[in-house]
Design a protein around this motif. Structure first.
Motif: not given
Length: 177
Positions: A101-107, A151-158
């Motif tokens: 289970c993967v949490f895509l953590d976006i601010p 931790a996906g903060g500041g990341l684009d889709e790629q």
């Protein structure tokens, strides 16, 4: 971790975190089918999430979501869950049987910028809650159920797709290749 991916991958996170978008990319790149559980609910109920909310309320939508999740086998699939899946202990236990289970953590600030259709998005929460309220309520649940946090903060889709693959121990390559 890469061996777990053959069983499946479950993505959790807030509306607007990119579960469906990143799930689609991950599924395509690794030859797995994608199941978007929001679309699964809509197909099985014959109406949109927002229509279910408007007609039956948020607790009914959560109950339907739990029933649909428990009734399905997600072996070998990338599963993009609805943001409210974490309200059901039984559904989350079931989902965890099919892979990490993967949490895509976006601010919150990024979620707020992405989710412009709050009134029609079909977010299963009590009427009157702001997106910040929903975020505050759900964040501890996402963390509780996550086997992996990306931790996906500041990341684009790629960038988010590459970070997810790295967290899963998958071969990482530039998605534009």
């Amino acid at each position: 971790m890469a061996a777990d991916v053959l069983r499946g991958i479950v993505l959790i996170g807030m509306p607007g975190a990119g579960k469906s978008t990143i799930g689609t990319g991950l599924a395509q790149r690794h030859g797995l089918p994608l199941v978007d559980t929001d679309r699964l609910i809509e197909r099985e109920e014959g109406q949109s999430l927002q229509a279910i909310l408007d007609q039956r309320g948020y607790l009914a939508l959560r109950s339907i979501e739990e029933r649909v999740l428990l009734a399905n086998n997600f072996t070998g699939k990338v599963v993009a869950t609805g943001g409210s899946a974490v309200y059901s202990t039984a559904a989350m236990a079931h989902l965890k049987c099919f892979g990490p289970c993967v949490f895509l953590d976006i601010p919150l600030a990024e979620i707020t910028a992405r989710v412009q259709n709050l009134e029609s998005r079909g977010i299963a929460g009590p009427p009157g809650l702001s997106l910040a309220d929903v975020y505050a309520e759900r964040l501890p649940l996402y963390r509780q159920y996550a086997d992996i946090v990306v931790a996906g903060g500041g990341l684009d889709e790629q960038g988010l797709l590459l970070a997810l693959e790295a967290a899963l121990g998958l071969e990482c390559k530039d998605p534009s290749d």
